[in-house]
Design a protein around this motif. Structure first.
Motif, PDB file in Angstrom:
ATOM      1  N   ALA A 183       0.834  -1.214   0.000  1.00 11.01           N
ATOM      2  CA  ALA A 183       0.000   0.000   0.000  1.00 11.01           C
ATOM      3  C   ALA A 183       0.863   1.257   0.000  1.00 11.01           C
ATOM      4  O   ALA A 183       0.529   2.261  -0.651  1.00 11.01           O
ATOM      5  CB  ALA A 183      -0.929  -0.011   1.211  1.00 11.01           C
ATOM      6  N   ALA A 184       1.990   1.211   0.693  1.00  8.53           N
ATOM      7  CA  ALA A 184       2.844   2.403   0.775  1.00  8.53           C
ATOM      8  C   ALA A 184       3.480   2.718  -0.580  1.00  8.53           C
ATOM      9  O   ALA A 184       3.837   3.863  -0.853  1.00  8.53           O
ATOM     10  CB  ALA A 184       3.924   2.197   1.826  1.00  8.53           C
ATOM     11  N   GLY A 185       3.622   1.695  -1.417  1.00  7.95           N
ATOM     12  CA  GLY A 185       4.234   1.911  -2.728  1.00  7.95           C
ATOM     13  C   GLY A 185       3.239   2.279  -3.821  1.00  7.95           C
ATOM     14  O   GLY A 185       3.629   2.555  -4.951  1.00  7.95           O
ATOM     15  N   ALA A 186       1.932   2.288  -3.487  1.00  8.95           N
ATOM     16  CA  ALA A 186       0.921   2.609  -4.502  1.00  8.95           C
ATOM     17  C   ALA A 186       0.934   4.104  -4.796  1.00  8.95           C
ATOM     18  O   ALA A 186       1.159   4.917  -3.896  1.00  8.95           O
ATOM     19  CB  ALA A 186      -0.458   2.177  -4.008  1.00  8.95           C
ATOM     20  N   ARG A 187       0.700   4.463  -6.056  1.00  9.14           N
ATOM     21  CA  ARG A 187       0.705   5.883  -6.425  1.00  9.14           C
ATOM     22  C   ARG A 187      -0.309   6.171  -7.510  1.00  9.14           C
ATOM     23  O   ARG A 187      -0.537   5.350  -8.394  1.00  9.14           O
ATOM     24  CB  ARG A 187       2.089   6.283  -6.962  1.00  9.14           C
ATOM     25  N   ASP A 188      -0.886   7.357  -7.434  1.00  7.24           N
ATOM     26  CA  ASP A 188      -1.741   7.848  -8.520  1.00  7.24           C
ATOM     27  C   ASP A 188      -0.998   8.942  -9.261  1.00  7.24           C
ATOM     28  O   ASP A 188      -0.409   9.836  -8.639  1.00  7.24           O
ATOM     29  CB  ASP A 188      -3.035   8.465  -7.949  1.00  7.24           C
ATOM     30  N   TYR A 189      -1.042   8.875 -10.574  1.00  4.01           N
ATOM     31  CA  TYR A 189      -0.471   9.926 -11.416  1.00  4.01           C
ATOM     32  C   TYR A 189      -1.621  10.578 -12.171  1.00  4.01           C
ATOM     33  O   TYR A 189      -2.531   9.892 -12.634  1.00  4.01           O
ATOM     34  CB  TYR A 189       0.520   9.334 -12.418  1.00  4.01           C
ATOM     35  N   SER A 280       2.844  -5.275 -11.020  1.00  6.12           N
ATOM     36  CA  SER A 280       2.426  -3.874 -10.936  1.00  6.12           C
ATOM     37  C   SER A 280       1.135  -3.747 -11.738  1.00  6.12           C
ATOM     38  O   SER A 280       1.144  -3.892 -12.964  1.00  6.12           O
ATOM     39  CB  SER A 280       3.513  -2.959 -11.518  1.00  6.12           C
ATOM     40  N   VAL A 281       0.025  -3.540 -11.028  1.00 10.20           N
ATOM     41  CA  VAL A 281      -1.247  -3.343 -11.712  1.00 10.20           C
ATOM     42  C   VAL A 281      -1.333  -1.855 -12.049  1.00 10.20           C
ATOM     43  O   VAL A 281      -1.191  -1.007 -11.166  1.00 10.20           O
ATOM     44  CB  VAL A 281      -2.435  -3.744 -10.805  1.00 10.20           C
ATOM     45  N   PHE A 296      -0.821   3.132 -10.018  1.00  6.43           N
ATOM     46  CA  PHE A 296       0.154   2.042  -9.957  1.00  6.43           C
ATOM     47  C   PHE A 296      -0.045   1.318  -8.631  1.00  6.43           C
ATOM     48  O   PHE A 296       0.126   1.910  -7.564  1.00  6.43           O
ATOM     49  CB  PHE A 296       1.589   2.599  -9.996  1.00  6.43           C
ATOM     50  N   LEU A 297      -0.409   0.033  -8.696  1.00 11.55           N
ATOM     51  CA  LEU A 297      -0.626  -0.755  -7.483  1.00 11.55           C
ATOM     52  C   LEU A 297       0.373  -1.908  -7.461  1.00 11.55           C
ATOM     53  O   LEU A 297       0.245  -2.854  -8.247  1.00 11.55           O
ATOM     54  CB  LEU A 297      -2.057  -1.310  -7.472  1.00 11.55           C
ATOM     55  N   PRO A 298       1.390  -1.854  -6.596  1.00 12.01           N
ATOM     56  CA  PRO A 298       2.376  -2.937  -6.552  1.00 12.01           C
ATOM     57  C   PRO A 298       1.953  -4.087  -5.639  1.00 12.01           C
ATOM     58  O   PRO A 298       1.511  -3.872  -4.514  1.00 12.01           O
ATOM     59  CB  PRO A 298       3.637  -2.255  -6.000  1.00 12.01           C
ATOM     60  N   PHE A 299       2.081  -5.301  -6.161  1.00  8.91           N
ATOM     61  CA  PHE A 299       1.828  -6.541  -5.401  1.00  8.91           C
ATOM     62  C   PHE A 299       3.108  -7.372  -5.482  1.00  8.91           C
ATOM     63  O   PHE A 299       3.546  -7.699  -6.583  1.00  8.91           O
ATOM     64  CB  PHE A 299       0.653  -7.318  -5.998  1.00  8.91           C
TER      65      PHE A 299
END
Ligand code: FES
Ligand code: FE2
Length: 363
Positions: A183-189, A280-281, A296-299
């Motif tokens: 969750a900490a690595g998720a980002r919206d651009y 990376s979704v 960007f949602l990292p799993f």
């Protein structure tokens, strides 16, 4: 809407690209809502959001384009459901936040529904005739699951299995059950460009040597491969010698290749980028004709591989893409640009997307 606007020749050698208007005309963006977005599959979340019986997760499907209030639930029989989150009485949103429930209860006048969406009870309706009927249930929404990921569609024009079968063929055997959401690595651009320009850019590796100097040092440009499927495109990033790659077992279709990244795009808005460290979704949310959110949602299944190869430095690559795509948005508004041509060697994915977009927009 002139039909010529949505004619893309099936032969890439003679075809011309989408007319510039498609990326800048608010009327076309408006038509895309029903003709395209309502009829296709979009990412809804991962299965941890509704992990145990009784868990509910409301969300808005494609805010800005569809704005559809939906609800994911796991019922007492452990079945997953997706349904409308709009009360069948007078239209309040039923569930306001994620949580655990035995039943759903509308806070406006107390109508109750089971976790599978079926109408349960309603006070003060004893004299209402022919009540309840099936139209008092919360409308069910098509839900599909691929590994840990859930996708939904309001009126799907294609079966979910057809959409995801190319991923199954290539990625079965990877440790999806071990994925943990970072969750900490998720980002919206937020990109000042039409959503389809962002997709066009994603679907070709042609620009990598020009736009992504860091990525170009790890990928073998000559070996970059694209495979077209009915409703998806797979791109294969092949590692340069010594760069990180999957160790794929004998019998796997890519056993002989040093795959650094699988880039799967599912028509129209979803990308699953699969690296040796995990997935990376990337979700493309069309907010307005010239504004797009990219999430960007990292799993992660192997954090030790996170910082090397094609799957490292994704933030930098994203910002490089953003700058170039915003430049294209300025260009497609020009009076002096109408449409272009394709490189048969490098732009098969873009051509395929344009053909699909045209097919859906013709209706
Ligand atoms: S709107 Fe839900 S009970 Fe009235
Ligand atoms: Fe790029």
């Amino acid at each position: 809407m002139g039909d010529a606007l949505f004619e893309i020749d099936p032969d890439i050698r003679v075809a011309r690209t989408l007319p510039a208007r498609v990326y800048s005309d608010p009327e076309i963006f408006r038509l895309q809502r029903e003709r395209l977005f309502a009829r296709t599959w979009h990412y809804a979340g991962h299965d941890d959001l509704v992990k145990v019986a009784g868990q509910v997760h409301p969300f808005t499907l494609l805010p800005g384009a569809l704005d559809e209030p939906l609800l994911l639930t796991r019922d007492q029989k452990d079945q997953l459901h997706c349904m409308s989150n709009v009360c069948t009485h007078r239209g309040t949103l039923v569930v306001e936040g994620p949580g655990h429930e035995q039943q759903l209860r509308c806070r406006y006048h107390g109508r109750r529904f089971a976790l599978d969406g079926r109408f349960h009870s309603m006070p003060e309706f004893e004299r209402t005739v022919n009540f309840p009927s099936p139209s008092d249930d919360l409308p069910a929404v098509s839900l599909g699951g691929w590994t840990r990921f859930l996708m939904v569609s309001l009126a799907p024009a294609m079966p979910f299995d057809e959409l995801v079968s190319p991923m199954r063929a290539r990625l079965d055997g990877l440790p999806f059950s071990q994925l943990a959401f970072d969750a900490a690595g998720a980002r919206d651009y937020f990109v000042n460009a039409n959503w389809a320009l962002y997709i066009d850019n994603y679907l070709e590796g042609f620009h990598i040597p020009y736009v992504h100097s860091s990525l170009a040092t790890t990928l073998d440009y000559g070996e970059y491969a694209v495979e077209l499927q009915r409703f998806s495109v797979m791109q294969l990033g092949i590692a340069k010698p010594g760069e990180p790659a999957f160790a794929l077992p004998r019998g796997h279709p890519d056993h002989e290749r040093a795959v650094a990244a699988y880039y799967f795009w599912l028509f129209p808005t979803t990308m699953f980028n699969v690296y040796p460290w995990g997935v990376s979704v990337n979700l493309v949310t069309p907010l307005a004709v010239d504004r797009t959110r990219v999430s960007f949602l990292p799993f992660v299944w192997d954090a030790s591989k996170r910082d090397a190869g094609a799957g490292a430095g994704l933030d930098r690559v994203e910002r490089e893409d953003e700058v170039i795509v915003e430049s294209v948005q300025l260009g497609v508004r020009s009076r002096l640009y109408e449409r272009g041509r394709y490189s048969p060697a490098r732009e098969g994915g873009v051509h395929h997307f344009h053909r699909l977009l045209a097919e859906f927009m013709r209706g």
